[in-house]
Design a protein around this motif. Structure first.
Motif, mmCIF file in Angstrom:
data_model
loop_
_atom_site.group_PDB
_atom_site.id
_atom_site.type_symbol
_atom_site.label_atom_id
_atom_site.label_comp_id
_atom_site.label_asym_id
_atom_site.label_seq_id
_atom_site.Cartn_x
_atom_site.Cartn_y
_atom_site.Cartn_z
ATOM 1 N N LEU A 4 0.826 -1.213 0.000
ATOM 2 C CA LEU A 4 0.000 0.000 0.000
ATOM 3 C C LEU A 4 0.860 1.263 0.000
ATOM 4 C CD1 LEU A 4 -2.828 -0.997 2.521
ATOM 5 C CD2 LEU A 4 -2.990 -0.812 0.031
ATOM 6 N N VAL B 241 -0.437 3.411 -2.966
ATOM 7 C CA VAL B 241 -1.341 4.490 -2.561
ATOM 8 C C VAL B 241 -0.507 5.690 -2.128
ATOM 9 C CG1 VAL B 241 -3.220 5.171 -1.022
ATOM 10 C CG2 VAL B 241 -3.053 2.793 -1.814
ATOM 11 N N HIS C 157 -1.327 8.361 -0.571
ATOM 12 C CA HIS C 157 -1.716 9.031 0.669
ATOM 13 C C HIS C 157 -1.153 8.338 1.927
ATOM 14 C CE1 HIS C 157 -4.326 11.615 -1.618
ATOM 15 N NE2 HIS C 157 -4.968 10.569 -2.122
#
Length: 275
Positions: A106, A110, A112
């Protein structure tokens, strides 16, 4: 699994990861030295693949602990009795490493996810492993308790090193130190299997003999010396071979460019002749 295979399986996983890290981190260090903007995308893809493999290892470990013939088969409590808590402890260890692998993926998939969360979760996974093993061998024979307590040195040392990487990210010294401790964990799991559950009908160790404890202490130091040698050798090999590979790759690119230029020149000349 309270048998030889139950220690060889995690030992193999730790060894594979440790040996890979002993090559990956020197490669990354020498590639990025003075060229930090290059190869970022390549290493991100590599990190995602590695994290996926580590997650797969953890899932395999959980399934092996739960569904071996004498395993708990997802049953924790039955008829006023806990069922195969040792297998459940091993499964819990694998669970935290699976969470660490997913977090690593992740982090790179991702945008963020805050930088450093992957290392923090990995440190938590290592600490959880140590916490579980600390309460794993109470009321067991002295040699059994001692050989597992030595494993805690590598586990908690690795947890501390990974936690420092949250602050000092991409520090090659911390990364190689962590790598050496992961290799140590791998070889030591195998050693525990050979001592407590000798394969092929070998004679069992006397778990009350203090001389065996003295030997195991020396043996642990030898294991770590071997782990340091592996890291040093792989670091040296990468240092020596990488410039040659770069030079060879540059020569191939140069030859291809010359061929391309020569082809363009021939095309231009033939075009001018036609005119």
């Amino acid at each position: 699994m309270a048998n030889f295979q139950g220690h060889a399986l995690p030992g193999s996983f730790f060894l594979i990861v440790g040996l890979w890290w002993s090559v990956k981190y020197p490669l990354k260090y020498f590639h990025q030295k003075g060229k930090k903007s290059q190869l970022v995308h390549y290493y991100q893809r590599l990190e995602i693949i590695e994290a996926a493999i580590r997650t797969l290892f953890s899932v395999i470990g959980i399934l092996a602990e739960q569904f071996v013939p004498d395993g708990p088969h997802i049953h924790l409590y039955h008829e006023n009795h806990w069922i195969k808590l040792m297998n459940w402890q091993h499964s819990t260890m694998y669970l935290f490493f699976a969470i660490s692998g997913i977090t690593d993926m992740l982090t790179y998939l991702v945008t963020h996810v805050p930088l450093g969360v992957d290392r923090l979760v990995m440190a938590v996974a290592a600490f959880s492993e140590g916490f579980l093993f600390y309460h794993h061998v109470h009321n067991r024979p002295p040699l059994d308790q001692y050989i597992h307590s030595l494993l805690l040195c590598a586990v908690f040392g690795g947890a501390l090193s990974i936690f420092l990487e949250v602050i000092l990210r991409d520090n090659i010294v911390l990364e190689l130190f962590r790598t050496s401790l992961v290799i140590l964990q791998g070889t030591w799991f195998w050693q525990i299997g050979f001592v407590l559950f000798p394969p092929s009908g070998a004679p069992a160790w006397d778990q009350q003999d203090h001389a065996n404890i003295m030997f195991i202490t020396m043996c642990f130091c030898w294991h770590y010396a071997a782990a340091l040698c592996i890291v040093a050798v792989n670091y040296s090999l990468v240092y020596c071979l990488l410039p040659r590979l770069k030079r060879h790759g540059g020569e191939i690119i140069g030859i291809q460019k010359l061929k391309s230029d020569h082809t363009c020149q021939k095309a231009l000349l033939s075009g001018s002749d036609e005119e």
